[in-house]
Design a protein around this motif. Structure first.
Motif, PDB file in Angstrom:
ATOM      1  N   TYR A  31      54.992  48.514  25.997  1.00 13.49           N
ATOM      2  CA  TYR A  31      55.032  49.583  24.994  1.00 13.49           C
ATOM      3  C   TYR A  31      54.019  49.289  23.890  1.00 13.49           C
ATOM      4  N   PHE A  32      53.981  48.028  23.434  1.00 13.35           N
ATOM      5  CA  PHE A  32      53.028  47.658  22.378  1.00 13.35           C
ATOM      6  C   PHE A  32      51.593  47.946  22.807  1.00 13.35           C
ATOM      7  N   PHE A  33      51.251  47.526  24.018  1.00 12.06           N
ATOM      8  CA  PHE A  33      49.853  47.678  24.449  1.00 12.06           C
ATOM      9  C   PHE A  33      49.488  49.145  24.660  1.00 12.06           C
ATOM     10  N   ILE A  34      50.432  49.917  25.186  1.00  9.26           N
ATOM     11  CA  ILE A  34      50.144  51.343  25.385  1.00  9.26           C
ATOM     12  C   ILE A  34      49.949  52.015  24.017  1.00  9.26           C
ATOM     13  N   GLN A  35      50.834  51.678  23.055  1.00  7.12           N
ATOM     14  CA  GLN A  35      50.708  52.231  21.701  1.00  7.12           C
ATOM     15  C   GLN A  35      49.377  51.872  21.050  1.00  7.12           C
ATOM     16  N   ASN A  36      48.829  50.705  21.434  1.00  4.48           N
ATOM     17  CA  ASN A  36      47.589  50.238  20.818  1.00  4.48           C
ATOM     18  C   ASN A  36      46.353  50.522  21.678  1.00  4.48           C
ATOM     19  N   ASN A  37      46.464  51.557  22.495  1.00  6.37           N
ATOM     20  CA  ASN A  37      45.321  52.037  23.273  1.00  6.37           C
ATOM     21  C   ASN A  37      44.727  51.023  24.247  1.00  6.37           C
ATOM     22  N   PHE A  38      45.583  50.226  24.843  1.00  3.80           N
ATOM     23  CA  PHE A  38      45.112  49.330  25.900  1.00  3.80           C
ATOM     24  C   PHE A  38      45.314  50.019  27.249  1.00  3.80           C
ATOM     25  N   LEU A  39      44.447  49.675  28.177  1.00  5.45           N
ATOM     26  CA  LEU A  39      44.597  50.165  29.543  1.00  5.45           C
ATOM     27  C   LEU A  39      45.241  49.058  30.387  1.00  5.45           C
ATOM     28  N   GLU A  40      46.312  49.411  31.080  1.00  8.06           N
ATOM     29  CA  GLU A  40      46.928  48.417  31.964  1.00  8.06           C
ATOM     30  C   GLU A  40      46.131  48.350  33.267  1.00  8.06           C
ATOM     31  N   ILE A  41      45.837  47.119  33.668  1.00  5.06           N
ATOM     32  CA  ILE A  41      44.957  46.880  34.812  1.00  5.06           C
ATOM     33  C   ILE A  41      45.715  46.106  35.866  1.00  5.06           C
ATOM     34  N   GLU A  42      45.391  46.360  37.132  1.00 12.12           N
ATOM     35  CA  GLU A  42      45.839  45.482  38.208  1.00 12.12           C
ATOM     36  C   GLU A  42      44.613  44.949  38.918  1.00 12.12           C
ATOM     37  N   THR A  43      44.531  43.641  39.065  1.00 18.84           N
ATOM     38  CA  THR A  43      43.419  43.054  39.817  1.00 18.84           C
ATOM     39  C   THR A  43      44.009  42.292  41.003  1.00 18.84           C
ATOM     40  N   PRO A  44      43.208  42.021  42.043  1.00 16.94           N
ATOM     41  CA  PRO A  44      43.762  41.401  43.255  1.00 16.94           C
ATOM     42  C   PRO A  44      44.361  40.008  43.004  1.00 16.94           C
ATOM     43  N   LEU A  45      45.501  39.757  43.646  1.00 17.85           N
ATOM     44  CA  LEU A  45      46.101  38.415  43.571  1.00 17.85           C
ATOM     45  C   LEU A  45      45.358  37.449  44.494  1.00 17.85           C
ATOM     46  N   ARG A  46      44.807  37.988  45.576  1.00 14.60           N
ATOM     47  CA  ARG A  46      44.037  37.145  46.517  1.00 14.60           C
ATOM     48  C   ARG A  46      42.566  37.271  46.177  1.00 14.60           C
ATOM     49  N   ILE A  47      41.932  36.137  45.923  1.00 17.65           N
ATOM     50  CA  ILE A  47      40.518  36.171  45.525  1.00 17.65           C
ATOM     51  C   ILE A  47      39.731  35.136  46.329  1.00 17.65           C
ATOM     52  N   PRO A  48      38.415  35.355  46.485  1.00 16.66           N
ATOM     53  CA  PRO A  48      37.622  34.427  47.307  1.00 16.66           C
ATOM     54  C   PRO A  48      37.542  33.034  46.704  1.00 16.66           C
ATOM     55  N   SER A  49      37.481  32.958  45.355  1.00 14.67           N
ATOM     56  CA  SER A  49      37.341  31.644  44.719  1.00 14.67           C
ATOM     57  C   SER A  49      37.750  31.742  43.248  1.00 14.67           C
ATOM     58  N   PRO A  50      38.649  30.868  42.795  1.00 13.76           N
ATOM     59  CA  PRO A  50      39.055  30.907  41.382  1.00 13.76           C
ATOM     60  C   PRO A  50      37.964  30.317  40.485  1.00 13.76           C
ATOM     61  N   ALA A  51      38.056  30.569  39.183  1.00 10.75           N
ATOM     62  CA  ALA A  51      37.150  29.921  38.242  1.00 10.75           C
ATOM     63  C   ALA A  51      37.405  28.415  38.321  1.00 10.75           C
ATOM     64  N   PRO A  52      36.344  27.615  38.501  1.00  6.94           N
ATOM     65  CA  PRO A  52      36.555  26.169  38.645  1.00  6.94           C
ATOM     66  C   PRO A  52      37.154  25.558  37.375  1.00  6.94           C
ATOM     67  N   GLU A  53      38.274  24.926  37.519  1.00  9.42           N
ATOM     68  CA  GLU A  53      38.892  24.202  36.389  1.00  9.42           C
ATOM     69  C   GLU A  53      39.248  22.818  36.874  1.00  9.42           C
ATOM     70  N   GLU A  54      39.052  21.852  35.967  1.00 13.18           N
ATOM     71  CA  GLU A  54      39.254  20.458  36.366  1.00 13.18           C
ATOM     72  C   GLU A  54      40.715  20.157  36.663  1.00 13.18           C
ATOM     73  N   HIS A  55      41.640  20.810  35.925  1.00 13.84           N
ATOM     74  CA  HIS A  55      43.044  20.401  36.035  1.00 13.84           C
ATOM     75  C   HIS A  55      43.958  21.455  36.633  1.00 13.84           C
ATOM     76  N   ILE A  56      43.396  22.507  37.230  1.00 14.17           N
ATOM     77  CA  ILE A  56      44.240  23.517  37.867  1.00 14.17           C
ATOM     78  C   ILE A  56      43.821  23.653  39.324  1.00 14.17           C
ATOM     79  N   GLU A  57      44.779  23.473  40.227  1.00 11.17           N
ATOM     80  CA  GLU A  57      44.499  23.565  41.659  1.00 11.17           C
ATOM     81  C   GLU A  57      45.113  24.846  42.210  1.00 11.17           C
ATOM     82  N   ALA A  58      44.312  25.573  43.004  1.00  7.85           N
ATOM     83  CA  ALA A  58      44.781  26.847  43.564  1.00  7.85           C
ATOM     84  C   ALA A  58      45.563  26.620  44.860  1.00  7.85           C
TER      85      ALA A  58
END
Lengths: 312, 187
Positions: A31-58
């Protein structure tokens, strides 16, 4: 019905109040985001490659991965001219399981063009104040028999100052001795946001890969974290839009990952290509499960989800 | 060999050549930081406890611990003597190592001796033992208030709270884990 079926139904029924709170919380946030003119987005859960991070494993999904965060796709939308976007989605991180961690968890992530990290802290505060109010918490919220005041403005304090207050050594010493993480969990985190919510900002550059560095001090990233009741809730920053610098940080992360034998990721070339066209912006990720833990006044993330990996 | 991510409550590991049991365990990860494993450890030889945080790169040897059935023979000074029924070898534990178990040990009772790298370091008793009450105030008939108890002494010298109807010379069953009275036993 066998006894184990009964036990299972009983345990699930015990979670009803927490699950109701959680559902209402998500509605309030939307409700807050809609009231503040944000667009709700859906992006794919399955992706070819995550952003490389040293301490997070996919976690693998066929020859792709389950997302560890929706950031890469969200930033591509920012670059394409979507100035205010938010998403509530599942994220997946291998081998993260504890009282405050689930390998599959729910993340709220939002981006605002033309914002810096201080403006985003203020907006995060406004969003949470509205959500808390919606949930019946006008002035304060009780956590483990202690009142946390929600009066604004919330506390803002730099990470260097926090080390001076709580830690046995300074931030510089902790970095030099490679003890930053240990000091954080042992001496600092349990005491953050106890009387009122607390934003910690200006983190050292090293552990904050996609954050812009401060012009006045290249050792400091324009990054912040929010703590309430000793619980880390959100991580945000002014977005780094220098593609060369981002590529260099990705390379360092990839090298560190190779050194410890973690899964090999491809360099996210598509993302790097559009990065120069990402406007000045700030983005933040907030753990919905952790926020539900605050509202349900529990110390265990298991209490705010219907099912855990162990209960399936 | 364990890595820190294998750690869990109850696991026994070897650190600096001594056996430890993990009595508390939690996975933590500060924002954008590395996974850390916070533990509370108890030294299985001297009972000392401390907290320690590990990184995922830390590795541990499992502690070579096993239990062996032995018979309690006698106490000599502050040492307790046990005999291995297989090879008739005798081993000794100190007063500290025997700890609360001494309250429930009668001569010739069969116990499990905990061995660390073949050295005796501790003892575990059967969950239940039966002991004779050697000293007790007589029972005043009529004193039947529910839940009322009195202290009695059993044959090992241990003092235990029992219901008021228990009398001298009776045998009682005791839970060795809690040290509490369970029931009377017919002799």
């Amino acid at each position: 019905m066998t006894e184990s079926h009964q036990d299972d139904s009983f345990l699930l029924a015990c979670k009803m109040r927490a699950l109701q709170l959680r559902a209402k919380l998500i509605q309030s946030i939307r409700y807050f985001f809609i009231q503040n003119n944000f667009l709700e987005i859906e992006t794919p859960l399955r992706i070819p490659s995550p952003a490389p991070e040293e301490h997070i494993e996919a976690i693998r999904s066929e020859n792709w991965f389950l997302q560890t965060s929706p950031e890469l796709c969200m930033k591509r939308l920012l670059a394409a001219g979507y100035p205010r976007i938010f998403q509530i989605s599942k994220c997946f991180r291998a081998a993260e399981r504890g009282n405050k961690h689930l390998p599959e968890f729910t993340m709220l992530e939002w981006y605002v063009a033309q914002f810096d990290y201080h403006q985003l802290m203020d907006q995060c505060e406004a969003m949470l104040v509205a959500a808390f109010k919606d949930m019946g918490h006008d002035k304060n919220i009780t956590r483990q028999n202690k009142e946390i005041s929600l009066a604004t403005p919330w506390e803002k304090i730099s990470i260097a100052a926090v080390f001076n207050i709580y830690a046995p050594i300074s931030l510089q010493q902790a970095l030099h001795q490679d003890k930053f993480d240990e000091i954080m969990v042992e001496y600092i985190e349990p005491f953050l946001g106890i009387d009122r919510p607390t934003f910690i900002y200006d983190y050292p550059t090293q552990p904050a890969a996609p954050a812009k560095t401060k012009k006045s001090n290249p050792d400091v990233a324009e990054r912040f974290e929010l703590y309430i009741g000793g619980l880390e809730l959100a991580n945000g920053f002014s977005e780094l839009t220098d593609a060369d610098e981002q590529r260099q940080r990705f390379e360092e992360a990839l090298k560190a990952r190779t050194a410890k034998n973690w899964i090999h990721y491809e360099m996210p070339e598509k993302f790097l290509k559009i990065l120069e066209t990402v406007p000045q912006s700030a983005g933040i990720a907030l753990g919905i499960d952790r926020l539900a833990m605050i509202l349900a006044d529990t110390d265990k993330i298991d209490d705010v989800v219907a099912f855990t990996p162990e209960s399936l | 060999m364990f890595t820190a991510s294998d750690l869990r409550k109850g696991l026994r590991i070897k650190i600096d050549n001594e056996p430890y049991v993990i009595i508390e365990f939690n996975f933590v990860k500060p924002g954008k930081g590395q996974a850390l494993y916070r533990t509370k450890l108890k030294n299985m030889i001297n009972g000392n406890q401390f907290e320690r945080t590990f990184r995922s790169v830390d590795t541990f040897e499992s502690a070579d611990l096993r239990e062996k059935k032995m018979q309690y023979l006698y106490k000599e000074g502050d040492k307790y003597c046990f005999m291995d029924n297989e090879n008739y070898e005798q081993v000794y534990l100190t007063e500290d190592q025997v700890d609360d178990a001494k309250n429930f040990m009668t001569d010739n009772i069969e116990v499990e001796i905990l061995l660390f790298e073949d050295k005796p370091i501790g003892i575990s008793l059967p969950n239940f033992v039966e002991l004779i009450v050697t000293e007790a105030e007589p029972w005043a008939r009529g004193d039947t208030a529910a839940g009322s108890t009195k202290p009695v002494k059993v044959q090992t010298g241990y003092t235990i709270q029992v219901p008021t109807f228990v009398t001298e010379g009776e045998k009682i069953r005791i839970d060795t884990r809690t040290g509490e009275y369970l029931t009377r036993v017919k002799i």
